[in-house]
Motif scaffolding. Structure first.
Motif, PDB file in Angstrom:
ATOM      1  N   UNK A  72      30.070   7.895-140.568  1.00 20.30           N
ATOM      2  CA  UNK A  72      28.769   8.300-141.103  1.00 20.30           C
ATOM      3  C   UNK A  72      28.704   8.048-142.603  1.00 20.30           C
ATOM      4  N   UNK A  73      29.743   8.453-143.320  1.00 19.05           N
ATOM      5  CA  UNK A  73      29.778   8.259-144.768  1.00 19.05           C
ATOM      6  C   UNK A  73      29.785   6.776-145.128  1.00 19.05           C
ATOM      7  N   UNK A  74      30.365   5.952-144.260  1.00 14.53           N
ATOM      8  CA  UNK A  74      30.391   4.519-144.505  1.00 14.53           C
ATOM      9  C   UNK A  74      29.002   3.911-144.557  1.00 14.53           C
ATOM     10  N   UNK A  75      28.052   4.555-143.902  1.00 14.11           N
ATOM     11  CA  UNK A  75      26.660   4.071-143.933  1.00 14.11           C
ATOM     12  C   UNK A  75      25.960   4.425-145.245  1.00 14.11           C
ATOM     13  N   UNK A  76      26.615   5.215-146.092  1.00 14.64           N
ATOM     14  CA  UNK A  76      25.987   5.656-147.342  1.00 14.64           C
ATOM     15  C   UNK A  76      26.786   5.225-148.574  1.00 14.64           C
ATOM     16  N   UNK A  77      27.610   4.204-148.416  1.00  9.74           N
ATOM     17  CA  UNK A  77      28.329   3.639-149.556  1.00  9.74           C
ATOM     18  C   UNK A  77      27.365   2.855-150.439  1.00  9.74           C
ATOM     19  N   UNK A  78      27.572   2.786-151.747  1.00  8.54           N
ATOM     20  CA  UNK A  78      28.710   3.369-152.467  1.00  8.54           C
ATOM     21  C   UNK A  78      28.526   4.829-152.884  1.00  8.54           C
ATOM     22  N   UNK A  79      27.337   5.424-152.659  1.00 11.55           N
ATOM     23  CA  UNK A  79      27.109   6.798-153.108  1.00 11.55           C
ATOM     24  C   UNK A  79      28.141   7.778-152.551  1.00 11.55           C
ATOM     25  N   UNK A  80      28.602   7.529-151.334  1.00 14.77           N
ATOM     26  CA  UNK A  80      29.530   8.442-150.670  1.00 14.77           C
ATOM     27  C   UNK A  80      30.992   8.093-150.905  1.00 14.77           C
ATOM     28  N   UNK A  81      31.268   7.183-151.840  1.00 15.84           N
ATOM     29  CA  UNK A  81      32.611   6.596-151.910  1.00 15.84           C
ATOM     30  C   UNK A  81      33.709   7.630-152.131  1.00 15.84           C
ATOM     31  N   UNK A  82      33.461   8.640-152.959  1.00 15.95           N
ATOM     32  CA  UNK A  82      34.518   9.619-153.215  1.00 15.95           C
ATOM     33  C   UNK A  82      34.887  10.379-151.947  1.00 15.95           C
ATOM     34  N   UNK A  83      33.899  10.815-151.175  1.00 17.41           N
ATOM     35  CA  UNK A  83      34.187  11.521-149.925  1.00 17.41           C
ATOM     36  C   UNK A  83      34.758  10.567-148.883  1.00 17.41           C
ATOM     37  N   UNK A  84      34.180   9.384-148.787  1.00 15.32           N
ATOM     38  CA  UNK A  84      34.632   8.394-147.811  1.00 15.32           C
ATOM     39  C   UNK A  84      36.117   8.077-148.000  1.00 15.32           C
ATOM     40  N   UNK A  85      36.511   7.825-149.254  1.00 14.54           N
ATOM     41  CA  UNK A  85      37.897   7.476-149.522  1.00 14.54           C
ATOM     42  C   UNK A  85      38.826   8.690-149.459  1.00 14.54           C
ATOM     43  N   UNK A  86      38.309   9.880-149.799  1.00 11.21           N
ATOM     44  CA  UNK A  86      39.122  11.092-149.681  1.00 11.21           C
ATOM     45  C   UNK A  86      39.512  11.342-148.235  1.00 11.21           C
ATOM     46  N   UNK A  87      38.555  11.221-147.318  1.00 10.31           N
ATOM     47  CA  UNK A  87      38.849  11.435-145.901  1.00 10.31           C
ATOM     48  C   UNK A  87      39.799  10.379-145.366  1.00 10.31           C
ATOM     49  N   UNK A  88      39.618   9.125-145.776  1.00  8.52           N
ATOM     50  CA  UNK A  88      40.523   8.058-145.335  1.00  8.52           C
ATOM     51  C   UNK A  88      41.935   8.298-145.856  1.00  8.52           C
TER      52      UNK A  88
END
Length: 312
Positions: free
Chosen positions: A25-41
């Motif tokens: 889900x967060x991947x659909x909102x990159x780059x705005x979600x990048x901090x959360x996206x990469x934290x979860x990964x």
């Protein structure tokens, strides 16, 4: 040990099995979600620290996600005293679910917001205005979204000086790196020990074996803590480290990004050479209720909520 709450008023604790779907889900909102996206990964792949993630009970219809790191230094060291938040830019009105959360968050005490998208912070500040004030620190998020590093720079940055060698850092280097880290009052040395153990963290060493410059990958995926000791500056070590770590981070499946202070033109120029571009601003803040003094100790764990505005 502090009890981990399974749910709050508006949010529920995320199980590990749910994280891959949230990452998508967060991947659909990159780059705005990048901090959360990469934290979860990073959390799923490398488990640097034991984190806690919460999403709305109405997720994904009301898509707000919270991250309680449990390792950022705060006055009382409580799990729910410090966090960050993300929601899509077209759902900012749902931030009221956060300000109405009076189980996970004690709004009657100071709250420490880790780097959060500036648009989200603006909405939160608007809702918090009647309750208290914000002390803010702004950063600019630069990402390299292209598939390849700019080849014109490769030829000029692959050769090291004869008197320098780049190597993975070891735990013995953590105390010095922590001492020279600008925000070391917010991070314990154990964080750097964990990063060095789990993630790419490299240094440039002089012929005498001195650690001259270094850079690490953070638990939230960003490349950070780049430092060069004064006597080794103007040798190109920072560019060498940034180039190498960028390539390695991408090879390991992460999206390279950095957070740069607005006045740091040197870092902006360095990352521009590697194809990084600014995408948005991010804000770290301390939220203090009006009735509390500037040196008041923080809280967390229930007891209050923000006065809602704008009809929420």
């Amino acid at each position: 040990m502090e009890e981990v709450l399974l749910e709050g008023k508006n949010f529920k604790l995320v199980t590990e099995s749910e994280l891959p779907e949230i990452i998508d889900f967060l991947g659909d909102h990159l780059p705005d979600s990048i901090k959360f996206h990469q934290t979860l990964k990073t959390y799923l792949k490398d488990r640097v620290w034991e984190f806690h993630f919460y999403v709305t009970k109405t997720w994904p219809e009301q898509a707000v996600i919270l991250h309680f790191p449990g390792m950022t230094r705060t006055p009382n060291g409580k799990l729910y005293e410090s966090f960050s938040v993300f929601c899509p830019s077209d759902q900012l009105d749902n931030i009221y679910l956060l300000t109405d959360e009076d189980v996970l968050i004690d709004w009657t005490r100071p709250i420490y917001l880790n780097f959060t998208h500036a648009k989200i912070m603006e909405k939160l500040e608007e809702m918090y205005a009647r309750t208290g004030t914000m002390e803010k620190l702004t950063g600019e998020v630069y990402c390299q979204l292209d598939e390849e590093i700019r080849t014109e720079e490769d030829e000029s940055t692959t050769v090291f000086a004869e008197d320098a060698e780049m190597m993975q850092l070891s735990a013995e280097h953590a105390p010095m790196i922590h001492d020279l880290y600008p925000a070391n009052h917010m991070e314990c040395v154990e964080v750097f020990e964990k990063l060095i153990e789990k993630l790419p963290c490299f240094g440039v060493f002089s012929a005498d074996g001195d650690l001259a410059a270094w850079m690490v990958q953070s638990y939230y995926g960003a490349m950070f803590s780049m430092q060069t000791r004064p006597e080794y500056r103007r040798k190109g070590y920072g560019l060498m480290l940034a180039k190498y770590l960028t390539k390695l981070v991408k090879q390991r499946g992460y999206m390279p990004f950095v957070v740069i202070r607005p006045e740091n033109d040197a870092s902006k120029g360095l990352y521009a050479k590697l194809g990084f571009k600014k995408y948005f601003e991010t804000v770290r803040a301390i939220l203090r209720p009006h009735e509390m003094s500037g040196d008041a100790q923080g809280g967390g764990g229930g007891g209050g909520k923000v006065t809602k505005q704008n009809g929420h």
